[in-house]
Design an enzyme around this catalytic site. Sequence first.
Site, PDB file in Angstrom:
ATOM      1  N   LYS A 215     -13.772 -24.906 -13.533  1.00  0.00           N
ATOM      2  CA  LYS A 215     -12.645 -25.427 -12.562  1.00  0.00           C
ATOM      3  C   LYS A 215     -11.220 -25.965 -13.113  1.00  0.00           C
ATOM      4  O   LYS A 215     -10.289 -25.834 -12.740  1.00  0.00           O
ATOM      5  CB  LYS A 215     -13.096 -26.693 -12.023  1.00  0.00           C
ATOM      6  CG  LYS A 215     -14.240 -26.294 -10.988  1.00  0.00           C
ATOM      7  CD  LYS A 215     -13.629 -25.704  -9.726  1.00  0.00           C
ATOM      8  CE  LYS A 215     -14.652 -25.578  -8.637  1.00  0.00           C
ATOM      9  NZ  LYS A 215     -13.689 -25.230  -7.205  1.00  0.00           N
ATOM     10  N   SER A 469     -21.341 -21.333 -14.910  1.00  0.00           N
ATOM     11  CA  SER A 469     -20.329 -21.737 -14.539  1.00  0.00           C
ATOM     12  C   SER A 469     -20.128 -23.286 -14.836  1.00  0.00           C
ATOM     13  O   SER A 469     -18.780 -23.855 -14.876  1.00  0.00           O
ATOM     14  CB  SER A 469     -20.025 -21.546 -12.931  1.00  0.00           C
ATOM     15  OG  SER A 469     -20.955 -22.120 -12.245  1.00  0.00           O
TER      16      SER A 469
END
Length: 581
Positions: A215, A469
């Site tokens: 992110k 992720s």
Amino acid sequence: KLPLHKKPLFFFLLLLPPKKLYKRKIKLYATKRRSLSLATWLLVPISQPDEMEALRLAPQQPPLLRLHGAAEFRAPLALAGRIGTRTKPSSKPFNVSATLSKPAAEISPLPTPSRDNSLAETEEAAKVAAPRRKVSPSSLQYPPGYLGAVPDRSGGCGGDDDVIGAMGYLTNILSSKVYDVAIESPLQFGPKLSEKLGVNVWLKREDLQPVFSFKLRGAYNMMAKLTKEQLERGVICSSAGNHAQGVALAAKRLGCNAIIAMPVTTPDIKWQSVERLGATVVLVGDSYDEAQAYAKQRGQQEGLTFVPPFDHPDVIMGQGTVGMEIVRQMQGPLHAIFVPVGGGGLIAGIAAYVKRVNPDVKIIGVEPADANAMALSLHHNERVMLDQVGGFADGVAVKEVGEETFRLCKELIDGVVLVSRDAICASIKDMFEEKRSILEPAGALALAGAEAYCKYYDIKGGDIVAITSGANMNFDKLRVVTELANVGRKKEAVLATVLPEQPGSFKHFCELVGPVNITEFKYRSSSEKEAVVLYSVGLHMVSELEAMKQRMESAQLRTYNLTESDLVKDHLRYLVICSPL
């Protein structure tokens, strides 16, 4: 000279070694029998530091988004004027000329639109403002590993619009400044997983970023483009975890104030991590939607720039650098890249780059079966809203995907794989055994999808990439993960057997279980005549479970397989001995 949508964009120069890249002019043939001459600057390492710095600071080409006609565009709000300004977009449409010079497009306004055009735009705006269709996640379910929700591209190619948009995303991804704060995450080979699946499994380790999540890329890429005045006023965002940490670190690097709105239910470990990065945390609302509404309202009142978690071109471009790295790091042909999907920012960015450079590579999204907003949106050919969303993989627990992310996914990705919570837990364990790293549920989502896909289609040989992720695991979830990991691997089953309350019945039950190992056992007395035994058994083969069930039924003992019941698995340990009053 095939139609543009039937042949790849030959950006072969993007795959060349950095020192061999130069300013190139590429001539592409548009679908309407006219040529579109495109010239672009590519950011590459150059021997002269001054030239490198000049290119790095050069203005970037904004992506031009297709809305209505083939050659008619309207700049989105976030791209009107300077990035992130809150001025209203111009009421005039723009015509993009056929020639692009350096990174900026020659854009000239057209005459004021006619009354008919204005009426059409008003109707389109009313359509956009209409409430989303609400659907249930259970309305679209298919076997684990099956590639479903394949986008409907029967409408054909968008013509020049797609070419311009593709160039915008490509050049901006190449010139992104994310490496001011992010690292080029390693692409690691997984020997144990590869041996188990029969394919070469590569892990893109985004869990090794400074905030343990990808992110950071999108947040910084957008914030780095804000003006000095916008940075002085500060930024605001809403998040329950990873995006908040990315914005906080980006704000610290850029020297601006950041306000993070988080739900009051956010675990202490997450909001405390954000505070340690120097951001101001405001706990507000019981859900993410309430926190987001607060953040947007406060941003408008105080002139703060709202940093969305996924639905913004600059955020998508920042996430797209993951795809750029995979193309550079992966040697040889690649079958597929598996990407976790929440709001769609990561998969849209990766597809925007990889599909233009190497269109033969499959871009496959992976969603939890109870949080399948993207799959349902692709299935209905429009964005929909989930009436409820599963929260186990909280990093991708999104009720509605983004507008721009959906547009890109509809055009570029190959479909979506759905996986269960048990499969996610099994992949967390697989990753721990492979690399001694503990992923969060959303971080292991792509790996779970890759495993299920290879098993369903019996894929053997070749190379696949799964993006790990994130690793911001809530410690309290580790208990659930350890309990369900073997269930996800199909090495454990949860059963219930009804026994008569009479002497010798329990001994008879143990004899019928036979050689199968009981891993967990709960005895519940439901009446004076019957009792329910809730238990888990370890399995080596499915045939062992079927044989045991047949033995139970032949002895007139009703037995139920509760392996697929999340409710039972969540509360099995709390179903303790009791008796009627």
